[in-house]
Design a protein around this motif. Structure first.
Motif, PDB file in Angstrom:
ATOM      1  N   PRO A   1       0.807  -1.224   0.000  1.00  2.99           N
ATOM      2  CA  PRO A   1       0.000   0.000   0.000  1.00  2.99           C
ATOM      3  C   PRO A   1       0.838   1.271   0.000  1.00  2.99           C
ATOM      4  O   PRO A   1       0.303   2.355  -0.280  1.00  2.99           O
ATOM      5  CB  PRO A   1      -0.835  -0.121   1.282  1.00  2.99           C
ATOM      6  CG  PRO A   1      -0.046  -1.027   2.166  1.00  2.99           C
ATOM      7  CD  PRO A   1       0.625  -2.001   1.242  1.00  2.99           C
ATOM      8  N   ASP A   2       2.135   1.150   0.297  1.00  7.00           N
ATOM      9  CA  ASP A   2       3.006   2.327   0.298  1.00  7.00           C
ATOM     10  C   ASP A   2       3.596   2.645  -1.074  1.00  7.00           C
ATOM     11  O   ASP A   2       4.341   3.617  -1.223  1.00  7.00           O
ATOM     12  CB  ASP A   2       4.135   2.159   1.317  1.00  7.00           C
ATOM     13  CG  ASP A   2       3.648   2.297   2.754  1.00  7.00           C
ATOM     14  OD1 ASP A   2       2.692   3.068   2.971  1.00  7.00           O
ATOM     15  OD2 ASP A   2       4.201   1.629   3.633  1.00  7.00           O
ATOM     16  N   LEU A   3       3.284   1.820  -2.072  1.00  2.00           N
ATOM     17  CA  LEU A   3       3.649   2.175  -3.436  1.00  2.00           C
ATOM     18  C   LEU A   3       2.962   3.477  -3.833  1.00  2.00           C
ATOM     19  O   LEU A   3       1.853   3.772  -3.377  1.00  2.00           O
ATOM     20  CB  LEU A   3       3.229   1.080  -4.415  1.00  2.00           C
ATOM     21  CG  LEU A   3       3.975  -0.251  -4.383  1.00  2.00           C
ATOM     22  CD1 LEU A   3       3.180  -1.321  -5.126  1.00  2.00           C
ATOM     23  CD2 LEU A   3       5.362  -0.099  -4.986  1.00  2.00           C
ATOM     24  N   THR A   4       3.615   4.237  -4.690  1.00  2.00           N
ATOM     25  CA  THR A   4       2.954   5.389  -5.299  1.00  2.00           C
ATOM     26  C   THR A   4       2.407   4.960  -6.659  1.00  2.00           C
ATOM     27  O   THR A   4       3.110   4.306  -7.433  1.00  2.00           O
ATOM     28  CB  THR A   4       3.924   6.565  -5.486  1.00  2.00           C
ATOM     29  OG1 THR A   4       4.404   6.976  -4.211  1.00  2.00           O
ATOM     30  CG2 THR A   4       3.228   7.751  -6.144  1.00  2.00           C
TER      31      THR A   4
ATOM     32  N   ALA B   1       8.209   2.248  -6.261  1.00  3.45           N
ATOM     33  CA  ALA B   1       8.591   1.769  -4.936  1.00  3.45           C
ATOM     34  C   ALA B   1       8.653   2.921  -3.937  1.00  3.45           C
ATOM     35  O   ALA B   1       8.973   4.046  -4.292  1.00  3.45           O
ATOM     36  CB  ALA B   1       9.940   1.057  -5.014  1.00  3.45           C
ATOM     37  N   PRO B   2       8.349   2.659  -2.666  1.00  2.00           N
ATOM     38  CA  PRO B   2       8.289   3.735  -1.677  1.00  2.00           C
ATOM     39  C   PRO B   2       9.632   4.326  -1.292  1.00  2.00           C
ATOM     40  O   PRO B   2       9.682   5.435  -0.763  1.00  2.00           O
ATOM     41  CB  PRO B   2       7.632   3.068  -0.457  1.00  2.00           C
ATOM     42  CG  PRO B   2       7.886   1.614  -0.641  1.00  2.00           C
ATOM     43  CD  PRO B   2       7.889   1.375  -2.109  1.00  2.00           C
ATOM     44  N   VAL B   3      10.727   3.613  -1.541  1.00  2.00           N
ATOM     45  CA  VAL B   3      12.049   4.135  -1.177  1.00  2.00           C
ATOM     46  C   VAL B   3      12.588   4.967  -2.325  1.00  2.00           C
ATOM     47  O   VAL B   3      12.881   4.456  -3.399  1.00  2.00           O
ATOM     48  CB  VAL B   3      13.029   2.986  -0.864  1.00  2.00           C
ATOM     49  CG1 VAL B   3      14.399   3.546  -0.517  1.00  2.00           C
ATOM     50  CG2 VAL B   3      12.494   2.135   0.278  1.00  2.00           C
ATOM     51  N   ALA B   4      12.709   6.269  -2.111  1.00  2.00           N
ATOM     52  CA  ALA B   4      13.175   7.162  -3.171  1.00  2.00           C
ATOM     53  C   ALA B   4      14.649   6.939  -3.432  1.00  2.00           C
ATOM     54  O   ALA B   4      15.455   6.829  -2.499  1.00  2.00           O
ATOM     55  CB  ALA B   4      12.932   8.614  -2.780  1.00  2.00           C
ATOM     56  N   ARG B   5      15.009   6.897  -4.708  1.00  2.00           N
ATOM     57  CA  ARG B   5      16.402   6.696  -5.084  1.00  2.00           C
ATOM     58  C   ARG B   5      16.985   7.911  -5.796  1.00  2.00           C
ATOM     59  O   ARG B   5      18.152   7.935  -6.138  1.00  2.00           O
ATOM     60  CB  ARG B   5      16.544   5.466  -5.980  1.00  2.00           C
ATOM     61  CG  ARG B   5      16.132   4.172  -5.251  1.00  2.00           C
ATOM     62  CD  ARG B   5      16.289   2.985  -6.165  1.00  2.00           C
ATOM     63  NE  ARG B   5      15.821   1.769  -5.504  1.00  2.00           N
ATOM     64  CZ  ARG B   5      15.780   0.576  -6.093  1.00  2.00           C
ATOM     65  NH1 ARG B   5      16.150   0.443  -7.350  1.00  2.00           N
ATOM     66  NH2 ARG B   5      15.361  -0.464  -5.426  1.00  2.00           N
ATOM     67  N   ASP B   6      16.134   8.898  -6.079  1.00  2.00           N
ATOM     68  CA  ASP B   6      16.650  10.088  -6.748  1.00  2.00           C
ATOM     69  C   ASP B   6      17.620  10.833  -5.841  1.00  2.00           C
ATOM     70  O   ASP B   6      17.458  10.873  -4.631  1.00  2.00           O
ATOM     71  CB  ASP B   6      15.496  11.018  -7.119  1.00  2.00           C
ATOM     72  CG  ASP B   6      14.800  10.584  -8.394  1.00  2.00           C
ATOM     73  OD1 ASP B   6      15.472   9.967  -9.228  1.00  2.00           O
ATOM     74  OD2 ASP B   6      13.599  10.866  -8.540  1.00  2.00           O
TER      75      ASP B   6
END
Length: 256
Positions: free
Chosen positions: A198-201, A249-254
């Motif tokens: 559910p934490d996916l954007t 994915a919820p973990v930002a990699r930018d």
């Protein structure tokens, strides 16, 4: 030898037609289309509109036939699609042989781009393999629903140095692949999100590029029910729906 143009026309906006596509279309004597029935008459109407708007250099004929039926919920998906492609190849071969002169130029207008989840090129390969018709085939690319989705939501498709997966609803029924960063999902006739994080954007869009475009985005757990309701209302209103969505994915990699 007959020439057959396979022209990508974008996702519903006539202005998606590129200059290359317009120039190619204006060499056609015959435009072929498959009628998917009354509920999807808009799809043929748009092709007619494109021809009326852009095919101005020469007289042409618009030839359509009824698209072969196929089971949308088959027990054997591969065999069902195989049979459908074979039926379509037989139909197109008969249309080309009957309606296009031996040195004429025909065109098939493909929703989006011919290279992405579209069967037209595979069907033409079947026709060529049969050896009954000699065809020179040219492909003109178009704007895909993936590009239109990203543009409408004003997002880049990829994160910095991260991969993109383009797949179908059928393929994510068991969840996203391990380590998936950005997943674009197409051809999902019955979107279900309960099995996903559910934490996916999510960035969802229907009728992309058209005057009827609908967009929803946000945390999947917060907007999944809204997407389902909006989608069903749109399907009831139009009789059909074309939609695409991107999951991130919820973990930002930018780093920017």
């Amino acid at each position: 030898m007959r020439t057959l143009l396979v022209i990508g026309i974008g996702t519903g906006n006539p202005e998606h037609m590129t200059i290359q596509a317009i120039r190619a279309l204006n060499t056609a004597d015959v435009v072929f289309a498959l009628d998917k029935g009354r509920q999807k008459a808009d799809l043929v109407d748009l092709r007619r509109d494109i021809c009326a708007r852009y095919l101005t250099d020469r007289p042409y004929r618009f030839v359509e036939a009824q698209d072969p039926e196929r089971d949308r919920n088959p027990s054997d998906y591969g065999a069902t699609v195989e049979a459908w492609h074979a039926a379509r190849a037989t139909l197109y071969e008969a249309m080309i042989a009957t309606e296009l002169d031996a040195e004429g130029c025909g065109a098939i207008l493909v929703w989006g781009d011919p290279s992405l989840y579209d069967s037209t090129l595979r069907i033409i390969d079947r026709i060529l393999a049969r050896g009954h018709l000699a065809l020179e085939v040219r492909v003109i690319p178009g704007i895909t629903s993936v590009q239109a989705l990203a543009a409408s939501h004003r997002i880049p498709l990829n994160r910095i140095g991260a991969p993109i997966t383009i797949t179908t609803g059928r393929q994510i029924a068991g969840g996203l692949g391990e380590g998936a960063d950005t997943t674009v999902v197409m051809l999902d006739g019955r979107p279900r999100f309960d099995h996903l994080d559910p934490d996916l954007t999510i960035y969802w869009g229907a009728f992309l590029g058209s005057a009827d475009e609908i967009l929803v985005s946000g945390r999947l757990g917060d907007v999944a029910a809204e997407i389902g309701a909006v989608r069903e209302a749109a399907r009831a209103r139009h009789g059909w729906i074309m939609d695409t969505y991107l999951l991130r994915a919820p973990v930002a990699r930018d780093r920017t």
